[in-house]
Design a protein around this motif. Structure first.
Motif, PDB file in Angstrom:
ATOM      1  N   ARG A  36       0.863  -1.192   0.000  1.00 52.22           N
ATOM      2  CA  ARG A  36       0.000   0.000   0.000  1.00 52.22           C
ATOM      3  C   ARG A  36       0.889   1.227   0.000  1.00 52.22           C
ATOM      4  O   ARG A  36       1.952   1.206   0.622  1.00 52.22           O
ATOM      5  CB  ARG A  36      -0.845   0.070   1.265  1.00 52.22           C
TER       6      ARG A  36
ATOM      7  N   THR B 177      -2.533   7.281   0.620  1.00 53.56           N
ATOM      8  CA  THR B 177      -3.897   6.987   1.061  1.00 53.56           C
ATOM      9  C   THR B 177      -4.827   7.202  -0.136  1.00 53.56           C
ATOM     10  O   THR B 177      -5.209   8.330  -0.418  1.00 53.56           O
ATOM     11  CB  THR B 177      -4.323   7.922   2.206  1.00 53.56           C
TER      12      THR B 177
ATOM     13  N   ALA C  52      -7.867   9.441   0.329  1.00 52.01           N
ATOM     14  CA  ALA C  52      -7.735  10.790   0.922  1.00 52.01           C
ATOM     15  C   ALA C  52      -8.364  11.848   0.030  1.00 52.01           C
ATOM     16  O   ALA C  52      -8.211  11.832  -1.189  1.00 52.01           O
ATOM     17  CB  ALA C  52      -6.260  11.117   1.145  1.00 52.01           C
TER      18      ALA C  52
ATOM     19  N   GLN D 174      -6.010  13.675   5.644  1.00 53.77           N
ATOM     20  CA  GLN D 174      -6.292  12.229   5.513  1.00 53.77           C
ATOM     21  C   GLN D 174      -5.138  11.474   4.846  1.00 53.77           C
ATOM     22  O   GLN D 174      -5.221  10.273   4.628  1.00 53.77           O
ATOM     23  CB  GLN D 174      -7.568  12.033   4.684  1.00 53.77           C
TER      24      GLN D 174
ATOM     25  N   SER E 186      -1.453   9.804   4.392  1.00 54.42           N
ATOM     26  CA  SER E 186      -0.303   9.210   5.090  1.00 54.42           C
ATOM     27  C   SER E 186       0.881   9.166   4.126  1.00 54.42           C
ATOM     28  O   SER E 186       0.810   8.510   3.085  1.00 54.42           O
ATOM     29  CB  SER E 186      -0.626   7.783   5.545  1.00 54.42           C
TER      30      SER E 186
ATOM     31  N   VAL F 261     -13.780   4.138   6.077  1.00 56.89           N
ATOM     32  CA  VAL F 261     -12.647   4.806   5.418  1.00 56.89           C
ATOM     33  C   VAL F 261     -13.067   5.252   4.013  1.00 56.89           C
ATOM     34  O   VAL F 261     -12.754   6.359   3.576  1.00 56.89           O
ATOM     35  CB  VAL F 261     -11.402   3.887   5.389  1.00 56.89           C
TER      36      VAL F 261
ATOM     37  N   TYR G 143     -11.768   8.354   6.925  1.00 56.14           N
ATOM     38  CA  TYR G 143     -11.082   7.949   8.158  1.00 56.14           C
ATOM     39  C   TYR G 143     -11.894   6.862   8.869  1.00 56.14           C
ATOM     40  O   TYR G 143     -13.068   6.648   8.552  1.00 56.14           O
ATOM     41  CB  TYR G 143     -10.849   9.152   9.091  1.00 56.14           C
TER      42      TYR G 143
END
Ligand SMILES: C=C1C[C@]23C[C@@]1(O)CC[C@H]2[C@@]12CC[C@H](O)[C@@](C)(C(=O)O1)[C@H]2[C@@H]3C(=O)O
Ligand SMILES: O=C(O)CCC(=O)C(=O)O
Ligand SMILES: [Fe+2]
Length: 309
Positions: A80, A83, A86, A91, A93, A295, A300
């Motif tokens: 992965r 995000t 997002a 949001q 990462s 999510v 989230y």
């Protein structure tokens, strides 16, 4: 940012011949799990040489070409990055990870189809990972045993539901992020498992919520970090705390960590061990799919509060 010294627990106490020392060590684990939701352990029995080997395999793996990591079917498609869901910077990462189901590590198809030239690397990686995961599983089982016995249950019941094959190993890499000191390496979250054991390098960046404030965890190379996840909070009826944590990106240095997630099988039902229960019963599968939906929908995870009675 305030730096904290997490409760530091010497696990040699658990193996002591002196009954009082064993009880004091167990009490320290349980106290930290309810007051902090986090602690660090030394003399944990995991060979430092094995941790070094695992870290070197981890950095070799992340150095593979991006296309191989994304679409090579590598480690059961567990790669992965960023995000995908997002919709705003909070949001996002700034990290990449292999979130590996341990049930799949021994399958030959976890190597991916197009990796003939990488077989050697992956074979050595697999061997180290299997050894590392087994050592983490033993430690996780010991800690979980202490926590369940403290609430009057037998560690045997727990061992039956948390087999190594239902657990996950997550390899995290946080690239340096020169653009902003405010970028998350990993967005604030609680872990969705019973407990997590984390090995981090010396860079730092992990922060946790303590008394409604973010505090930074000072890296200690001799220690492993342990944190309580949502399932232990639900099972213990809020006696043990699943505490929010995050990783802040570093402007200059990349950072690595490895997390072992102690999880039950998806059909395992999680109920509270004390009445009146604060949560409705749920299976771990139900919990995971709720989170995935949340999510997707909100960007989230809500997690435990959506199961509160
Ligand atoms: C976008 C997300 C995926 C995640 C839940 C979250 O909202 C934020 C953190 C992610 C994380 C990291 C640790 C665990 O791997 C995980 C299962 C968790 O509990 O929080 C994942 C979540 C996930 O992959 O679903
Ligand atoms: O990298 C870290 O320090 C924390 C990682 C983490 O929280 C996770 O993988 O769930
Ligand atoms: Fe986490």
């Amino acid at each position: 940012m305030e730096e904290c010294q997490l409760p530091l627990i010497d696990l040699r106490g658990l193996g002591s011949r002196d009954e009082r020392e064993r009880a004091a060590c167990a009490a320290a684990i349980c106290r930290a799990s309810s007051e902090w939701g986090f602690f660090q352990v030394v003399n944990h029995g995991i060979n430092p040489g094995l941790v070094r080997k695992m870290r070197s395999e981890q950095s070799r793996l992340f150095r593979l070409p991006f296309d191989d990591k994304v679409s090579g079917g590598l480690l059961n498609n567990s790669y992965r990055w960023g995000t995908p869901t997002a919709t705003c910077p909070k949001q996002l990462s700034w990290s990449e990870a292999f979130h590996v189901p341990l049930s799949k590590v021994s399958h030959k198809d976890c190597y991916g189809d197009n990796f003939t030239s990488l077989r050697c690397l992956l074979q050595s990686y697999r061997e180290v990972m299997v050894e590392f995961a087994a050592a983490m599983a033993e430690l996780a089982g010991t800690l979980a045993g202490v926590l369940v016995e403290n609430l009057g249950h037998s560690r045997g019941d727990f061992e039956d539901i948390c087999q190594e094959s239902s657990c996950f190993l997550r390899l995290n890499r946080y690239p340096a992020c020169p653009t902003s000191p405010e970028v998350f390496g990993l967005v604030p979250h609680t872990d969705s498992d019973f407990l997590t054991i984390l090995s981090q390098d010396e860079v730092g960046g992990l922060q946790l919520m303590k008394d409604s404030r973010w505090v930074a965890v000072k890296p200690n190379q001799d220690a492993l970090i342990v944190n309580i996840g949502d399932l232990f909070q639900a099972w213990s009826n809020d006696i043990y705390k699943s505490v929010e944590h995050k990783v802040m990106a570093n402007a200059k240095m990349e950072r690595y960590s490895i997390a072992y997630f102690l999880c039950p099988s998806y059909e395992t039902s999680i109920g509270s061990c004390r009445e009146p229960s604060k949560y409705r019963k749920f299976t771990f599968g139900e919990y995971r799919s709720q989170i995935q939906e949340q999510v997707k929908k909100y960007g989230y995870k809500i997690g435990l509060p959506s199961f509160r009675l």
